[in-house]
Design an enzyme around this catalytic site. Structure first.
Site, PDB file in Angstrom:
ATOM      1  CG  ASN A 233      -1.125   2.629  -5.229  1.00 43.40           C
ATOM      2  OD1 ASN A 233      -0.727   1.477  -5.369  1.00 43.40           O
ATOM      3  ND2 ASN A 233      -1.904   2.989  -4.237  1.00 43.40           N
TER       4      ASN A 233
ATOM      5  N   GLY B  97      -4.464  -4.586  -5.105  1.00 45.41           N
ATOM      6  CA  GLY B  97      -5.055  -3.957  -6.281  1.00 45.41           C
ATOM      7  C   GLY B  97      -6.543  -3.719  -6.084  1.00 45.41           C
ATOM      8  CB  SER B  98      -9.080  -2.802  -8.527  1.00 46.66           C
ATOM      9  OG  SER B  98      -8.931  -3.836  -9.471  1.00 46.66           O
TER      10      SER B  98
ATOM     11  CD  GLU C 198      -3.504  -6.102   2.554  1.00 48.91           C
ATOM     12  OE1 GLU C 198      -4.252  -5.129   2.770  1.00 48.91           O
ATOM     13  OE2 GLU C 198      -3.110  -6.865   3.452  1.00 48.91           O
ATOM     14  CG  LEU C 199      -9.030  -6.460  -2.429  1.00 51.34           C
ATOM     15  CD1 LEU C 199     -10.346  -7.195  -2.602  1.00 51.34           C
ATOM     16  CD2 LEU C 199      -8.118  -6.714  -3.617  1.00 51.34           C
TER      17      LEU C 199
ATOM     18  CB  CYS D  70      -5.371   1.527  -0.836  1.00 50.81           C
ATOM     19  SG  CYS D  70      -3.943   1.317   0.221  1.00 50.81           S
TER      20      CYS D  70
ATOM     21  CD  GLU E  47      -9.850   2.501  -4.149  1.00 55.36           C
ATOM     22  OE1 GLU E  47     -10.021   1.622  -5.008  1.00 55.36           O
ATOM     23  OE2 GLU E  47      -8.923   2.457  -3.320  1.00 55.36           O
TER      24      GLU E  47
END
Ligand code: NAP
Length: 480
Positions: free
Chosen positions: A159, A235-236, A255-256, A289, A383
């Site tokens: 993204n 990411g996820s 970092e989710l 995010c 999300e």
């Protein structure tokens, strides 16, 4: 329309200062219409091994640079990025489907990340330890220093293909480390172009290595290699959990995701916050995010907020990502758009009201606002990562805080009120990495500490904070 045109061409990998190709290729397409944009290569185990060996040499060279030399390298990267800004913006827009105006903003933000990283390099320091605060420390002196950890593997999502890479490369260089970067499969072009920029800026060979291929193959090979000292991943949640299970005792930053909430009190400044919500919910089609997904409206302000929000959202211009006027373009691919559509349909079947939007054309979803959504549905509690905002109503602020805290994520949250006492009480009660007062939770500047609690991850980014994660703290103690 972008002033730079990108003709379809190949983008080789970059390892130890050399272009690298394999026999396996992948075509990168424009998400908006599926047209081919470029061809890249898929790394196998031998290529990953070569990257690790090159990065070991790169790490030795980076560790040998003085702090002013690391800062100088990062400042030169910033200068070159400003020079080539339109080319990078066009690449970002072409690979991710992000409207060109947002891609240009991403390039500007990437420069801010580099400025902050150069500052973090110059400011890298330890501290003096007062050893004689304990009886057995009498006559001893000690200090700490921050040393590089070696090879940092940077694994990034689709993204923000440039700026999220910069949030890993910038601090890694400031700390004196080398980087192996595995960009997302759909969006590797800006990273592969960045490799040439980093070389032009004068980085040592092997300082930056860009390796492409699918996450479950190439990404996994990098993560599993014990010579890699740290994995910094954005990411996820499922992929973050998989990586965490493989790193063992090595360092990791994750970092989710998030399903960001905003609480709007009756005294909120609607003239300010409504347009901020339009941007915060629908920028990059909600594939951010900290995109504003759940908006909690106090009953007294709910109707006025809703009519203004719907009216302003309907004005957004949908179109081709490379057109200057476009504000909404496609999601990353048709599958993702179909998933978001299925979540909207699930909400419809459960009694939700579609106030605007709700339709899909190919990979594009119209900006969508929903009300009367049961909070256990995917579209609210997971999300969504699409252009959808869900409106909820509440009576007491404590109730809104409890509902927001009950979620499984904890990245950022917003509270809108003119009453500073209530704002502070809310900020203290909300269990999130960041609480944004009088703006949307999507607000971020690149030097601030950024990261989540609960399923939103571990560790903090923002160059000064990331440098701490990417260095070893060494104590040096001596008897006077
Ligand atoms: P993703 O599917 O988790 O992929 C992220 C990266 O991990 C990609 O490079 C991917 O490669 C790679 N990967 C996949 N499987 C792997 C494995 N087994 N081992 C190692 N690497 C692997 O995420 P995405 O769809 O690109 O991005 C969307 C997610 O990112 C959202 O959940 C969003 O919230 C999160 N995000 C978080 C932040 C933050 O700062 N907290 C910022 C932006 C985005 P492939 O592309 O080849 O699969």
């Amino acid at each position: 329309m972008s002033t730079v045109s990108i003709a379809r061409r190949e983008f080789p990998m970059w390892i130890g200062g050399q272009l690298v190709r394999t026999s396996s290729t992948q075509t990168i397409t424009l998400p908006y219409d599926g047209s081919p944009v470029a061809d890249v290569y898929v790394a196998d185990a031998a290529v990953v091994e070569r990257a690790v060996t090159a990065a070991e040499a790169g790490a030795r060279a980076m560790a040998g640079l003085a702090l002013y030399e690391r800062a100088g390298l990062l400042e030169e990267m910033r200068r070159l990025l400003a020079r080539d800004a339109e080319e990078f913006a066009t690449l970002i827009s072409s690979e991710s489907g992000k409207p060109i105006r947002e891609a240009r903003f991403e390039v500007e933000r990437s420069q801010q990340t580099l400025i902050a990283s150069a500052g973090a390099a110059r400011d890298l320091h330890g501290e003096a330890i007062p050893m004689d605060a304990a009886p057995t420390g009498k006559g001893r002196w000690a200090m700490t220093v921050r040393e590089p950890i070696g090879i940092v593997a940077a694994i990034t999502p689709f993204n923000f293909p440039l700026n999220l890479a910069m949030h890993k490369i910038g601090p890694a260089f400031a700390a004196g480390n080398s980087v192996i970067h595995k960009p997302a499969e759909n969006t590797p072009l800006s990273a592969l172009r960045l490799a040439r920029l980093i070389q032009e800026a004068g980085a040592p060979e092997g300082a930056y290595n860009a390796v492409t291929g699918p996450g479950e193959l190439t990404g996994d090979l990098i993560v599993s290699n014990e010579r890699v000292a740290m994995i910094t991943f954005t990411g996820s949640v499922p992929v973050g959990q998989k990586i965490r299970s493989k790193v063992g005792l090595r360092r990791v930053t994750l970092e989710l995701g998030n399903n960001s909430s905003l609480i709007v009190e009756p005294d909120a400044d609607l003239e300010m916050i409504v347009p901020r919500c339009v941007t915060g919910s629908f920028s990059h089609s909600g594939q951010v995010c900290i995109s504003v997904q759940n908006i909690y409206l106090q009953e007294k302000v709910a109707d006025e907020f809703t009519s203004k929000f719907v009216e302003q959202t309907r004005r957004l211009r949908i179109g081709h990502p490379l057109e200057d006027a476009t504000e909404i373009s496609s999601l990353i691919n048709v599958n993702e758009a179909a998933r978001v559509e299925s979540w909207i349909d699930e909400a419809r079947r459960s009694g939700a009201k579609v106030l605007t939007g709700g339709t899909r054309q190919g990979a594009t979803i119209e900006p969508t606002i929903l009300a009367n959504v049961p909070s256990h549905l995917n579209i609210s509690c997971k999300e969504v990562f699409g252009p959808v905002a869900v409106l909820h109503r509440y009576g007491a602020l404590e109730d809104a805080i409890a509902r927001v805290n009950a979620g499984e994520y904890g990245l950022q949250v917003g509270v809108c009120t003119q009453d500073m006492g209530r704002a502070f009480r809310a900020a203290q009660s909300l269990r999130f990495g960041g609480v944004i007062v009088n703006d949307v939770p999507a607000y971020r500047v690149d030097h601030m500490p950024y990261g989540g609690t609960k399923k939103s991850g571990v560790g903090r980014e923002g160059p000064r904070y990331a440098v701490e994660e990417m260095t070893e703290l060494k104590l040096i103690c001596w008897r006077a």
